[in-house]
Design a protein around this motif. Structure first.
Motif, PDB file in Angstrom:
ATOM      1  N   ASN A 162      32.259  21.942  87.851  1.00  0.00           N
ATOM      2  CA  ASN A 162      31.307  20.984  88.413  1.00  0.00           C
ATOM      3  C   ASN A 162      30.702  20.042  87.383  1.00  0.00           C
ATOM      4  OD1 ASN A 162      31.108  21.274  91.277  1.00  0.00           O
ATOM      5  ND2 ASN A 162      30.356  23.342  90.920  1.00  0.00           N
ATOM      6  N   THR A 163      30.768  20.408  86.101  1.00  0.00           N
ATOM      7  CA  THR A 163      30.214  19.537  85.062  1.00  0.00           C
ATOM      8  C   THR A 163      31.350  18.827  84.310  1.00  0.00           C
ATOM      9  OG1 THR A 163      30.176  21.387  83.515  1.00  0.00           O
ATOM     10  CG2 THR A 163      28.159  20.962  84.723  1.00  0.00           C
ATOM     11  N   ARG A 164      32.553  18.864  84.874  1.00  0.00           N
ATOM     12  CA  ARG A 164      33.731  18.230  84.277  1.00  0.00           C
ATOM     13  C   ARG A 164      33.918  18.648  82.821  1.00  0.00           C
ATOM     14  NH1 ARG A 164      35.564  13.471  86.637  1.00  0.00           N
ATOM     15  NH2 ARG A 164      35.646  12.449  84.624  1.00  0.00           N
ATOM     16  N   ALA A 165      33.695  19.909  82.562  1.00  0.00           N
ATOM     17  CA  ALA A 165      33.795  20.407  81.189  1.00  0.00           C
ATOM     18  C   ALA A 165      34.882  21.477  81.070  1.00  0.00           C
ATOM     19  CB  ALA A 165      32.453  20.983  80.745  1.00  0.00           C
ATOM     20  N   MET A 166      35.506  21.819  82.192  1.00  0.00           N
ATOM     21  CA  MET A 166      36.512  22.889  82.181  1.00  0.00           C
ATOM     22  C   MET A 166      37.802  22.389  81.539  1.00  0.00           C
ATOM     23  SD  MET A 166      37.008  26.054  83.048  1.00  0.00           S
ATOM     24  CE  MET A 166      38.402  27.172  83.181  1.00  0.00           C
ATOM     25  N   ILE A 167      38.357  23.205  80.669  1.00  0.00           N
ATOM     26  CA  ILE A 167      39.688  22.934  80.137  1.00  0.00           C
ATOM     27  C   ILE A 167      40.628  23.835  80.932  1.00  0.00           C
ATOM     28  CG2 ILE A 167      41.168  23.167  78.095  1.00  0.00           C
ATOM     29  CD1 ILE A 167      38.626  22.451  76.442  1.00  0.00           C
ATOM     30  N   PRO A 168      41.593  23.233  81.665  1.00  0.00           N
ATOM     31  CA  PRO A 168      42.397  24.040  82.600  1.00  0.00           C
ATOM     32  C   PRO A 168      43.065  25.227  81.920  1.00  0.00           C
ATOM     33  CG  PRO A 168      43.177  21.742  82.511  1.00  0.00           C
ATOM     34  CD  PRO A 168      41.996  21.837  81.608  1.00  0.00           C
ATOM     35  N   GLU A 169      43.188  26.319  82.660  1.00  0.00           N
ATOM     36  CA  GLU A 169      43.698  27.562  82.077  1.00  0.00           C
ATOM     37  C   GLU A 169      45.112  27.400  81.533  1.00  0.00           C
ATOM     38  OE1 GLU A 169      42.670  30.966  84.581  1.00  0.00           O
ATOM     39  OE2 GLU A 169      43.793  32.198  83.146  1.00  0.00           O
ATOM     40  N   THR A 170      45.860  26.394  82.023  1.00  0.00           N
ATOM     41  CA  THR A 170      47.221  26.177  81.532  1.00  0.00           C
ATOM     42  C   THR A 170      47.213  25.764  80.055  1.00  0.00           C
ATOM     43  OG1 THR A 170      47.033  23.927  82.399  1.00  0.00           O
ATOM     44  CG2 THR A 170      48.231  25.520  83.737  1.00  0.00           C
ATOM     45  N   LYS A 171      46.079  25.274  79.562  1.00  0.00           N
ATOM     46  CA  LYS A 171      45.996  24.860  78.155  1.00  0.00           C
ATOM     47  C   LYS A 171      45.468  25.966  77.246  1.00  0.00           C
ATOM     48  CE  LYS A 171      45.369  19.934  79.056  1.00  0.00           C
ATOM     49  NZ  LYS A 171      44.503  18.772  78.809  1.00  0.00           N
ATOM     50  N   TRP A 172      45.096  27.088  77.827  1.00  0.00           N
ATOM     51  CA  TRP A 172      44.561  28.194  77.025  1.00  0.00           C
ATOM     52  C   TRP A 172      45.727  28.970  76.420  1.00  0.00           C
ATOM     53  CZ3 TRP A 172      39.340  30.806  78.059  1.00  0.00           C
ATOM     54  CH2 TRP A 172      38.440  29.901  78.637  1.00  0.00           C
ATOM     55  N   PHE A 173      45.578  29.292  75.153  1.00  0.00           N
ATOM     56  CA  PHE A 173      46.576  30.150  74.508  1.00  0.00           C
ATOM     57  C   PHE A 173      45.840  31.344  73.903  1.00  0.00           C
ATOM     58  CE2 PHE A 173      48.927  31.831  70.980  1.00  0.00           C
ATOM     59  CZ  PHE A 173      50.249  31.840  71.422  1.00  0.00           C
ATOM     60  N   THR A 174      46.340  32.533  74.163  1.00  0.00           N
ATOM     61  CA  THR A 174      45.667  33.719  73.626  1.00  0.00           C
ATOM     62  C   THR A 174      46.670  34.824  73.334  1.00  0.00           C
ATOM     63  OG1 THR A 174      43.955  35.369  74.032  1.00  0.00           O
ATOM     64  CG2 THR A 174      45.198  34.620  75.952  1.00  0.00           C
ATOM     65  N   THR A 175      46.296  35.710  72.432  1.00  0.00           N
ATOM     66  CA  THR A 175      47.130  36.894  72.179  1.00  0.00           C
ATOM     67  C   THR A 175      46.333  38.162  72.487  1.00  0.00           C
ATOM     68  OG1 THR A 175      46.400  36.996  69.879  1.00  0.00           O
ATOM     69  CG2 THR A 175      48.426  35.784  70.313  1.00  0.00           C
ATOM     70  N   LEU A 176      45.179  37.970  73.120  1.00  0.00           N
ATOM     71  CA  LEU A 176      44.262  39.076  73.378  1.00  0.00           C
ATOM     72  C   LEU A 176      44.962  40.286  74.008  1.00  0.00           C
ATOM     73  CD1 LEU A 176      41.104  39.695  73.319  1.00  0.00           C
ATOM     74  CD2 LEU A 176      41.210  39.263  75.763  1.00  0.00           C
ATOM     75  N   ARG A 177      45.831  40.005  75.000  1.00  0.00           N
ATOM     76  CA  ARG A 177      46.491  41.057  75.744  1.00  0.00           C
ATOM     77  C   ARG A 177      47.318  41.990  74.839  1.00  0.00           C
ATOM     78  NH1 ARG A 177      47.120  41.779  81.100  1.00  0.00           N
ATOM     79  NH2 ARG A 177      45.822  40.037  81.730  1.00  0.00           N
ATOM     80  N   THR A 178      47.975  41.424  73.837  1.00  0.00           N
ATOM     81  CA  THR A 178      48.878  42.242  73.014  1.00  0.00           C
ATOM     82  C   THR A 178      48.297  42.653  71.660  1.00  0.00           C
ATOM     83  OG1 THR A 178      49.868  40.197  72.225  1.00  0.00           O
ATOM     84  CG2 THR A 178      51.006  41.333  74.015  1.00  0.00           C
ATOM     85  N   THR A 179      47.478  41.801  71.041  1.00  0.00           N
ATOM     86  CA  THR A 179      46.938  42.171  69.723  1.00  0.00           C
ATOM     87  C   THR A 179      45.570  42.792  69.829  1.00  0.00           C
ATOM     88  OG1 THR A 179      45.990  39.974  69.404  1.00  0.00           O
ATOM     89  CG2 THR A 179      48.174  40.360  68.477  1.00  0.00           C
ATOM     90  N   GLY A 180      44.962  42.744  71.024  1.00  0.00           N
ATOM     91  CA  GLY A 180      43.628  43.293  71.196  1.00  0.00           C
ATOM     92  C   GLY A 180      42.570  42.358  70.644  1.00  0.00           C
ATOM     93  N   ASN A 181      41.329  42.795  70.737  1.00  0.00           N
ATOM     94  CA  ASN A 181      40.205  42.018  70.203  1.00  0.00           C
ATOM     95  C   ASN A 181      39.952  42.492  68.771  1.00  0.00           C
ATOM     96  OD1 ASN A 181      37.692  41.058  69.441  1.00  0.00           O
ATOM     97  ND2 ASN A 181      36.809  41.268  71.492  1.00  0.00           N
ATOM     98  N   VAL A 182      40.330  41.657  67.814  1.00  0.00           N
ATOM     99  CA  VAL A 182      40.210  42.048  66.406  1.00  0.00           C
ATOM    100  C   VAL A 182      39.044  41.274  65.768  1.00  0.00           C
ATOM    101  CG1 VAL A 182      41.514  42.588  64.302  1.00  0.00           C
ATOM    102  CG2 VAL A 182      42.711  42.358  66.455  1.00  0.00           C
ATOM    103  N   GLY A 183      37.975  41.100  66.524  1.00  0.00           N
ATOM    104  CA  GLY A 183      36.743  40.504  66.009  1.00  0.00           C
ATOM    105  C   GLY A 183      36.991  39.194  65.284  1.00  0.00           C
ATOM    106  N   SER A 184      36.539  39.132  64.033  1.00  0.00           N
ATOM    107  CA  SER A 184      36.636  37.891  63.262  1.00  0.00           C
ATOM    108  C   SER A 184      38.087  37.480  63.010  1.00  0.00           C
ATOM    109  CB  SER A 184      35.896  38.048  61.926  1.00  0.00           C
ATOM    110  OG  SER A 184      36.504  39.065  61.157  1.00  0.00           O
ATOM    111  N   ALA A 185      39.018  38.443  63.021  1.00  0.00           N
ATOM    112  CA  ALA A 185      40.417  38.121  62.708  1.00  0.00           C
ATOM    113  C   ALA A 185      41.144  37.498  63.900  1.00  0.00           C
ATOM    114  CB  ALA A 185      41.158  39.382  62.256  1.00  0.00           C
ATOM    115  N   SER A 186      40.612  37.695  65.106  1.00  0.00           N
ATOM    116  CA  SER A 186      41.323  37.294  66.322  1.00  0.00           C
ATOM    117  C   SER A 186      41.753  35.832  66.326  1.00  0.00           C
ATOM    118  CB  SER A 186      40.458  37.563  67.559  1.00  0.00           C
ATOM    119  OG  SER A 186      40.644  38.870  68.005  1.00  0.00           O
ATOM    120  N   ILE A 187      40.866  34.936  65.906  1.00  0.00           N
ATOM    121  CA  ILE A 187      41.190  33.510  66.013  1.00  0.00           C
ATOM    122  C   ILE A 187      42.389  33.163  65.123  1.00  0.00           C
ATOM    123  CG2 ILE A 187      39.560  32.639  64.239  1.00  0.00           C
ATOM    124  CD1 ILE A 187      40.292  31.002  67.658  1.00  0.00           C
TER     125      ILE A 187
END
Lengths: 378, 230
Positions: free
Chosen positions: A314-339
């Motif tokens: 509603n605030t035209r600030a969403m970046i569509p999910e198709t542009k999101w890239f993540t490895t969270l599912r396979t590498t887990g949440n590794v805190g500061s190292a995740s990015i």
């Protein structure tokens, strides 16, 4: 006065210890508190969406790596990826939530592991956003002409803090032998590994590099109490007079002040505060959502509640999910190292084209902080 | 809503205002978090006397809520009849809410006449006076900004505070109706509000007024909470 130079990420490297550990084997590694299976695990995993992660210890509790050794391995991998070696390195900025030692800083431990000659060091300790503190330090050092070859490394060895001995015999366990939710949830969320990037004043010839446009960090700690912390009990954390060291290590342990804890009620408010900082960047034109080609966010789109997604749309600030890239599912949440794990996997996925703009976002629940980094593929 | 509608000038103007309002809101939440009363609540130092002080102080201002809304409705010209209806509906829905504060007070052990005879604190005085002043202006669209803040308190903060108070004080639900009764923070809520914005936008001066009104309302509301001391 010398002019400011550009700065480029010319190499990335990761170190993930051991084989991927699936959800049903987690407790073999982090252990069962008081010998009983956690009742929080399923809920935590459903919420964070993680399928596999890595641990730097064995089911027997043997330590396979240290925070310092994983960091050093990631730095060497990143240097190698940039076509450089240890001898090229001049400046090292490290990030971690909790290093191997209490003193001295983690950067010294990593330099010790790397060996070799003199380096300039910067040692950052926070939670997830420590990664961007280190990156900004390297970025500015390169930009100012203070160094020609900097490495940024972030590592976490969370699992060692999740072993039963950190909880057993403390007030975090109730009369029925159950571990408090605010302690148990994180055991199902965080895991181990390290990620690094190399920063130089020029792109690497013949290979894709990433120009760092800017890095912004915003802390709102002046308004919020700690949300994810270790060093005080939940009830007493608002006042630093109650820090663990004032009671002594044994009493602090028994009170449950040593373990890593999370306040979930406050987390909901802190998430909105992060969104507020993001919206402000959109509002001032620092971030133009339509001009972002890729979003690497240290937070899963699926974990955002419906009302937050609706607000972003509603605030035209969403970046569509198709542009999101993540490895969270396979590498887990590794805190500061995740990015850095995400950035490394993203570059290796070969999705980035010259001129693409990559927005990296690292929210840190520690005490209401959020970091942003804008990259351009060069 | 189709993509074409989403990019209409009206839609873009509403989205811009909504974004600015969301920023004001999160800033507001941070300020609330740092007030002495809410610090007590989140740090486990909240006592029954604090809850009673909260109820007594809130009642005096909540009582005025539907009154300024009704006045605002009567200040809206006939070219904006839809918006007038919306405001009147809101006023009707909420005009008995202050009674809940009274029953909560009594159910948690307070004396009815104490809450009935309570006075507005400095922040409540400032907040109410500001609202009535705004509501008396012709076409007082800036008040949409104030509504965003007040509605957010009802849909987001009330339930959070209510749960904390319940946990800390162990009160029965009958003593927490005002905080626990308020609506859920859902996507529908946001859509309804965006619809109201679209009725008066695009208009740069109105947009600016809405955001300024939200900022002032938020600051005065924080002052009201800061002034609550048991």
């Amino acid at each position: 006065m010398t002019e400011l130079r550009d700065s480029f990420i010319t190499g990335t490297g990761v170190f993930l210890p051991g084989a991927p550990v699936p959800n049903d084997r987690m407790e073999q590694f982090i252990g069962c508190i008081g010998g009983r299976t956690s009742s929080v695990g399923h809920r935590a995993l459903r919420w964070n969406g993680i399928d596999t992660r890595h641990y730097a210890l064995t089911p027997q509790g043997d330590i396979l790596h240290t925070g310092a050794s994983m960091s050093a391995a990631a730095v060497l991998a990143a240097l190698d990826d940039a076509g450089l070696g240890r001898e090229s390195l001049q400046f090292l900025a490290t990030a971690t939530t909790q290093g191997d030692y209490l003193v001295p800083g983690h950067a010294s431990a990593v330099h010790g592991e790397l060996g070799g000659g003199a380096l300039e060091l910067a040692s950052f300790q926070s939670v997830c956003a420590a990664s961007f503190m280190a990156a900004k330090s390297a970025h500015l050092a390169v930009r100012a002409g203070e160094t020609d070859c900097a490495a940024v490394v972030a590592s976490e060895f969370s699992s060692r803090w999740f072993r039963p001995s950190f909880y057993e015999g403390t007030a975090l366990i109730d009369a029925k032998g159950r571990l408090a939710m605010e302690a148990d949830f994180l055991r199902w969320t965080l895991s181990d590994g390290a990620g690094a990037v190399v920063v130089e004043p020029k792109p690497r010839p013949g290979q894709r590099s990433l120009r760092i446009e800017w890095i912004d960090l915003t802390s709102l700690a002046g308004r919020f109490d700690p949300c994810m912390w270790a060093g005080a009990t939940a009830a007493l954390r608002g006042d630093m007079i109650n820090a663990w060291s004032h009671q002594g290590p044994r009493a602090a342990h028994e009170a449950g002040a040593i373990a890593l804890l999370q306040d979930f009620a406050l987390l909901k408010i802190v998430i909105r505060a992060w969104i507020g900082v993001y919206l402000e960047k959109v509002d001032t034109g620092r971030i133009v959502p339509e001009e972002v080609d890729w979003l690497l966010c240290h937070y899963s789109a699926r974990s955002l509640r419906e009302e937050i997604v609706s607000l972003l749309v509603n605030t035209r600030a969403m970046i569509p999910e198709t542009k999101w890239f993540t490895t969270l599912r396979t590498t887990g949440n590794v805190g500061s190292a995740s990015i850095w794990l995400m950035l490394d996997a993203f570059l290796k996925s070969d999705s980035a084209k010259i001129g693409d703009r990559i927005l990296c976002i690292v929210p840190e629940s520690g005490r209401a902080m959020v970091g942003f980094m804008m990259l351009e593929v060069a | 809503m189709s993509l074409a509608e989403r990019s209409s000038p009206q839609e873009i103007a509403a989205a811009d205002v909504l974004r600015k309002l969301a920023i004001v809101w999160t800033e507001f939440e941070g300020r609330l978090e740092a007030t002495p009363l809410i610090r007590k609540l989140t740090r486990g130092r909240f006592e029954l006397a604090d809850y009673h002080a909260f109820l007594v102080n809130m009642r005096q201002q909540v009582k005025d809520g539907s009154l300024w809304m009704s006045r605002a409705a009567s200040s809206i010209g006939e070219e904006y009849l839809e918006l007038r209806s919306s405001l009147m509906n809101h006023a009707v829905t909420e005009h008995r809410d202050f009674r809940m504060l009274e029953t909560d007070y009594v159910a948690s052990g307070g004396r009815l006449e104490t809450i009935l005879n309570g006075k507005k604190n400095v922040g409540s005085e400032a907040l109410s006076s500001w609202m009535f002043h705004q509501a008396s202006q012709p076409n007082p669209f800036g008040l949409l900004g104030a509504m965003f803040i007040i509605e957010g308190l009802g849909s987001i903060k009330a339930i959070e505070w209510g749960k904390l108070v319940q946990t800390r004080l162990g009160l029965p639900k009958e003593a927490l109706k005002f905080l626990l009764y308020h609506g859920e923070n859902d996507a529908e809520h946001m859509e309804e509000f965006a619809e109201m914005l679209r009725m008066v936008l695009p208009d740069e001066a109105v947009a600016e007024r809405i955001v300024m009104c939200a900022r002032v309302t938020a600051r005065l509301y924080v002052m009201q909470i800061e002034e609550i001391a048991a």
